[in-house]
Design a protein around this motif. Structure first.
Motif, PDB file in Angstrom:
ATOM      1  N   GLY A 173      -3.260  -1.993  -8.160  1.00  0.00           N
ATOM      2  CA  GLY A 173      -2.231  -2.741  -7.364  1.00  0.00           C
ATOM      3  C   GLY A 173      -1.754  -3.956  -7.318  1.00  0.00           C
ATOM      4  O   GLY A 173      -3.014  -4.641  -7.525  1.00  0.00           O
ATOM      5  N   SER A 182     -11.196   5.234   2.856  1.00  0.00           N
ATOM      6  CA  SER A 182     -10.305   3.970   2.372  1.00  0.00           C
ATOM      7  C   SER A 182      -9.135   4.149   3.403  1.00  0.00           C
ATOM      8  O   SER A 182      -8.715   3.002   3.760  1.00  0.00           O
ATOM      9  CB  SER A 182      -9.755   4.120   1.075  1.00  0.00           C
ATOM     10  N   ASP A 209       0.891  -1.185   0.025  1.00  0.00           N
ATOM     11  CA  ASP A 209      -0.030   0.186   0.103  1.00  0.00           C
ATOM     12  C   ASP A 209       0.708   1.254  -0.104  1.00  0.00           C
ATOM     13  O   ASP A 209       0.513   2.301  -0.572  1.00  0.00           O
ATOM     14  CB  ASP A 209      -0.950   0.081   1.206  1.00  0.00           C
ATOM     15  N   HIS A 261       0.264  -6.665  -5.000  1.00  0.00           N
ATOM     16  CA  HIS A 261       0.598  -6.773  -3.829  1.00  0.00           C
ATOM     17  C   HIS A 261       1.714  -8.019  -3.454  1.00  0.00           C
ATOM     18  O   HIS A 261       1.429  -8.927  -4.083  1.00  0.00           O
ATOM     19  CB  HIS A 261      -0.465  -7.005  -2.540  1.00  0.00           C
ATOM     20  N   ARG A 303     -11.964  -7.186   1.549  1.00  0.00           N
ATOM     21  CA  ARG A 303     -10.822  -6.563   1.841  1.00  0.00           C
ATOM     22  C   ARG A 303     -10.527  -6.393   3.306  1.00  0.00           C
ATOM     23  O   ARG A 303      -9.386  -6.840   4.022  1.00  0.00           O
ATOM     24  CB  ARG A 303     -10.363  -5.366   1.325  1.00  0.00           C
ATOM     25  N   SER A 328      -7.957  -8.695   5.898  1.00  0.00           N
ATOM     26  CA  SER A 328      -6.837  -8.131   6.230  1.00  0.00           C
ATOM     27  C   SER A 328      -6.785  -8.163   7.850  1.00  0.00           C
ATOM     28  O   SER A 328      -5.885  -8.189   8.529  1.00  0.00           O
ATOM     29  CB  SER A 328      -6.824  -6.501   5.908  1.00  0.00           C
ATOM     30  N   GLY A 382      -3.137  -6.222   0.549  1.00  0.00           N
ATOM     31  CA  GLY A 382      -3.555  -4.589   1.070  1.00  0.00           C
ATOM     32  C   GLY A 382      -4.624  -4.111   0.278  1.00  0.00           C
ATOM     33  O   GLY A 382      -5.215  -4.828  -0.586  1.00  0.00           O
ATOM     34  N   PHE A 383      -5.205  -3.261   1.078  1.00  0.00           N
ATOM     35  CA  PHE A 383      -6.386  -2.397   0.574  1.00  0.00           C
ATOM     36  C   PHE A 383      -6.487  -2.084  -0.682  1.00  0.00           C
ATOM     37  O   PHE A 383      -7.565  -2.019  -1.461  1.00  0.00           O
ATOM     38  CB  PHE A 383      -6.828  -1.399   1.741  1.00  0.00           C
ATOM     39  N   TYR A 384      -5.227  -1.749  -1.302  1.00  0.00           N
ATOM     40  CA  TYR A 384      -5.223  -1.174  -2.692  1.00  0.00           C
ATOM     41  C   TYR A 384      -4.746  -2.249  -3.572  1.00  0.00           C
ATOM     42  O   TYR A 384      -4.376  -1.597  -4.713  1.00  0.00           O
ATOM     43  CB  TYR A 384      -4.336   0.140  -2.630  1.00  0.00           C
ATOM     44  N   ASN A 439      -4.950   8.344   2.195  1.00  0.00           N
ATOM     45  CA  ASN A 439      -5.071   7.597   3.622  1.00  0.00           C
ATOM     46  C   ASN A 439      -5.487   8.783   4.768  1.00  0.00           C
ATOM     47  O   ASN A 439      -6.751   8.602   5.043  1.00  0.00           O
ATOM     48  CB  ASN A 439      -3.916   6.913   4.120  1.00  0.00           C
ATOM     49  N   ASP A 494      -0.267  11.525   4.368  1.00  0.00           N
ATOM     50  CA  ASP A 494      -0.021  10.016   4.167  1.00  0.00           C
ATOM     51  C   ASP A 494       1.317   9.491   4.464  1.00  0.00           C
ATOM     52  O   ASP A 494       1.797   9.770   5.735  1.00  0.00           O
ATOM     53  CB  ASP A 494      -0.062   9.826   2.616  1.00  0.00           C
TER      54      ASP A 494
END
Length: 264
Positions: free
Chosen positions: A66, A158, A45, A68, A256, A260, A73-75, A122, A222
């Motif tokens: 994205g 997010s 992320d 990973h 997600r 996580s 990850g969230f993105y 973020n 961020d």
């Protein structure tokens, strides 16, 4: 279609980056780091946050993907084992655009004239350079409270799963255009009092911080940490801009969250 790839920089991410770049060019897609239609982030992320800030002036023209290379990850929609599938999807399949809200941070200074504007994917945090942070907090131009404590965190939906969650904030679905204000170790006793709960603000509301004593602050956007001096106010609101993600397969937000924080 023009594309660019950003890498975390570790050997695994660099190898995948080279593979993605080579395969997409084999499909006659053009590599263009300056004006890409799609940016593929390979890493975590944090890598996508870096890509977002690099291309923040092109948010209406650039979509992000994205990949990973660590834990999910969230993105990230893709993992290394799916790279060939992702490349074919990018080259051959129309994609869906998913938009997430962003945070606008406006810093104004005591002597007027100049101001600084930032976008956060973020969150943004405000801390004192030295000692306790003391700020008057205004909501929609009206005084709300005087905050004393370690700092304040203002997050996007997010980003609500990141630092905000660690502070006890709520997780907000990114389809909701909102920002969230969470306290860091506020001082609450017989003399000093804050609301003590995270606050969720809709798109048409603003939160403004005004210094009470010291005018110098450590502001994070961020992953970026910035020192601001002679600050008059710091205003937060839902930004007009949004980040755009290119989606080729469904990956719901709550899935997600489950992957996580809950799923083994």
């Amino acid at each position: 279609m023009k594309f660019a790839v950003t890498s975390k920089g570790d050997p695994k991410s660099n190898t995948l980056t080279h593979k993605i770049k080579t395969y997409l060019q084999d499909f006659d897609l053009k590599y263009d780091e300056d004006t890409p239609d799609i940016v593929i982030s390979v890493g975590g992320d944090g890598t996508l946050l870096y890509a977002f800030h690099r291309y923040s002036s092109r948010l209406d023209k650039t979509a992000f993907i994205g990949v990973h290379t660590g834990h999910l990850g969230f993105y990230a929609d893709w993992v290394p084992e799916e790279i060939e599938k992702m490349i074919i999807a990018i080259a051959k399949t129309p994609y869906q655009i998913i938009e997430y809200p962003l945070l606008e941070v406006m810093v104004r200074y005591q002597h007027g004239g100049r101001e600084s504007r930032y976008l956060a994917l973020n969150e943004a945090t405000v801390k004192s350079v030295d000692g306790t942070l003391v700020m008057d907090v205004d909501m929609r131009g009206q005084h709300f409270e005087r905050f004393r404590g370690d700092g304040l965190c203002v997050s996007t939906p997010s980003g609500s799963t990141a630092y905000n969650k660690a502070l006890g904030g709520a997780i907000i679905h990114p389809s909701i255009p909102a920002i969230q204000v969470a306290e860091m170790a506020s001082i609450n006793n017989r003399v000093f009092r804050t609301i003590g709960s995270p606050l969720i603000l809709p798109a048409h509301h603003t939160c403004t911080l005004k210094p009470v004593n010291r005018p110098d602050f450590q502001l994070t956007i961020d992953h970026l940490s910035l020192l601001h001096k002679d600050v008059k106010s710091i205003q937060f609101r839902v930004a007009d801009e949004k980040i755009r993600f290119a989606r080729f397969k469904p990956f719901p937000f709550w899935k997600r969250v489950q992957y996580s924080f809950i799923k083994d």
